[in-house]
Scaffold this motif. Structure first.
Motif, PDB file in Angstrom:
ATOM      1  N   TYR A  33       0.807  -1.220   0.000  1.00 49.57           N
ATOM      2  CA  TYR A  33       0.000   0.000   0.000  1.00 49.57           C
ATOM      3  C   TYR A  33       0.842   1.272   0.000  1.00 49.57           C
ATOM      4  O   TYR A  33       0.314   2.359  -0.196  1.00 49.57           O
ATOM      5  CB  TYR A  33      -0.897   0.029   1.247  1.00 49.57           C
ATOM      6  CG  TYR A  33      -1.878  -1.100   1.328  1.00 49.57           C
ATOM      7  CD1 TYR A  33      -3.157  -0.979   0.802  1.00 49.57           C
ATOM      8  CD2 TYR A  33      -1.533  -2.304   1.940  1.00 49.57           C
ATOM      9  CE1 TYR A  33      -4.065  -2.024   0.882  1.00 49.57           C
ATOM     10  CE2 TYR A  33      -2.432  -3.354   2.021  1.00 49.57           C
ATOM     11  CZ  TYR A  33      -3.689  -3.211   1.488  1.00 49.57           C
ATOM     12  OH  TYR A  33      -4.585  -4.238   1.566  1.00 49.57           O
ATOM     13  N   MET A  34       2.129   1.152   0.235  1.00 48.31           N
ATOM     14  CA  MET A  34       2.958   2.320   0.528  1.00 48.31           C
ATOM     15  C   MET A  34       3.193   3.252  -0.650  1.00 48.31           C
ATOM     16  O   MET A  34       3.650   4.373  -0.460  1.00 48.31           O
ATOM     17  CB  MET A  34       4.289   1.887   1.147  1.00 48.31           C
ATOM     18  CG  MET A  34       4.136   1.178   2.494  1.00 48.31           C
ATOM     19  SD  MET A  34       3.147   2.068   3.713  1.00 48.31           S
ATOM     20  CE  MET A  34       4.198   3.467   4.024  1.00 48.31           C
ATOM     21  N   ASP A  35       2.886   2.841  -1.871  1.00 51.37           N
ATOM     22  CA  ASP A  35       3.000   3.735  -3.025  1.00 51.37           C
ATOM     23  C   ASP A  35       1.661   4.347  -3.411  1.00 51.37           C
ATOM     24  O   ASP A  35       1.551   5.034  -4.415  1.00 51.37           O
ATOM     25  CB  ASP A  35       3.595   2.983  -4.225  1.00 51.37           C
ATOM     26  CG  ASP A  35       5.072   2.696  -4.025  1.00 51.37           C
ATOM     27  OD1 ASP A  35       5.780   3.553  -3.450  1.00 51.37           O
ATOM     28  OD2 ASP A  35       5.522   1.614  -4.439  1.00 51.37           O
ATOM     29  N   GLN A  36       0.630   4.084  -2.612  1.00 53.52           N
ATOM     30  CA  GLN A  36      -0.707   4.604  -2.885  1.00 53.52           C
ATOM     31  C   GLN A  36      -1.032   5.739  -1.919  1.00 53.52           C
ATOM     32  O   GLN A  36      -0.531   5.776  -0.803  1.00 53.52           O
ATOM     33  CB  GLN A  36      -1.739   3.490  -2.700  1.00 53.52           C
ATOM     34  CG  GLN A  36      -1.531   2.296  -3.594  1.00 53.52           C
ATOM     35  CD  GLN A  36      -2.513   1.190  -3.259  1.00 53.52           C
ATOM     36  OE1 GLN A  36      -3.661   1.441  -2.906  1.00 53.52           O
ATOM     37  NE2 GLN A  36      -2.053  -0.048  -3.359  1.00 53.52           N
ATOM     38  N   LYS A  37      -1.895   6.655  -2.394  1.00 53.15           N
ATOM     39  CA  LYS A  37      -2.380   7.713  -1.512  1.00 53.15           C
ATOM     40  C   LYS A  37      -3.341   7.091  -0.519  1.00 53.15           C
ATOM     41  O   LYS A  37      -4.092   6.189  -0.889  1.00 53.15           O
ATOM     42  CB  LYS A  37      -3.099   8.795  -2.309  1.00 53.15           C
ATOM     43  CG  LYS A  37      -2.167   9.614  -3.157  1.00 53.15           C
ATOM     44  CD  LYS A  37      -2.942  10.692  -3.876  1.00 53.15           C
ATOM     45  CE  LYS A  37      -2.024  11.524  -4.735  1.00 53.15           C
ATOM     46  NZ  LYS A  37      -2.713  12.564  -5.444  1.00 53.15           N
ATOM     47  N   VAL A  40       1.461   6.877   0.938  1.00 58.94           N
ATOM     48  CA  VAL A  40       2.769   7.261   0.394  1.00 58.94           C
ATOM     49  C   VAL A  40       3.451   8.294   1.300  1.00 58.94           C
ATOM     50  O   VAL A  40       4.673   8.348   1.387  1.00 58.94           O
ATOM     51  CB  VAL A  40       2.630   7.759  -1.070  1.00 58.94           C
ATOM     52  CG1 VAL A  40       1.924   9.111  -1.137  1.00 58.94           C
ATOM     53  CG2 VAL A  40       3.994   7.814  -1.738  1.00 58.94           C
ATOM     54  N   LYS A  43       6.077   6.821   3.850  1.00 58.47           N
ATOM     55  CA  LYS A  43       7.176   5.995   3.361  1.00 58.47           C
ATOM     56  C   LYS A  43       8.458   6.139   4.165  1.00 58.47           C
ATOM     57  O   LYS A  43       9.274   5.225   4.168  1.00 58.47           O
ATOM     58  CB  LYS A  43       7.444   6.240   1.885  1.00 58.47           C
ATOM     59  CG  LYS A  43       6.458   5.465   1.023  1.00 58.47           C
ATOM     60  CD  LYS A  43       6.838   5.489  -0.404  1.00 58.47           C
ATOM     61  CE  LYS A  43       7.632   4.253  -0.738  1.00 58.47           C
ATOM     62  NZ  LYS A  43       7.777   4.056  -2.171  1.00 58.47           N
TER      63      LYS A  43
END
Length: 94
Positions: A33-37, A40, A43
């Motif tokens: 999920y860490m690259d999604q709004k 992010v 991170k």
């Protein structure tokens, strides 16, 4: 089933150790999920480690949270080697 989170421990590898109101302890992998709004913004591990429980779910500073149903349904029982939520291929080993 909607169960409240009553305790969270955030780990530097972007995982969460969760305890639910029914006494279950579960492992949730946040890395997918860490690259999604909005996640992010978490991170940096320092920001991610600021997780706390509020209103039955995991929350971070900046009004960031995640649905408790997702946390329960897509998490692994403690010490489990099962794969859940195959759409994001989360696996865990202990």
């Amino acid at each position: 089933m909607l169960l409240d989170v009553i305790h969270v421990t955030a780990k530097a590898d972007f995982s969460l150790l969760l305890e639910f109101e029914n006494g279950e302890r579960r492992y949730f992998e946040m890395a997918p999920y860490m690259d999604q709004k909005p996640w992010v913004r978490l991170k940096s591990s320092h920001a991610f480690l600021g997780a706390y429980v509020e209103n039955g779910t995991v929350t971070w500073p900046g009004n960031i949270d995640i649905d408790p149903e997702t946390l329960y349904e897509c998490s692994l029982p403690e010490k489990s080697f099962l794969t859940v939520c195959p759409d994001i291929a989360i696996t865990a080993s202990t």
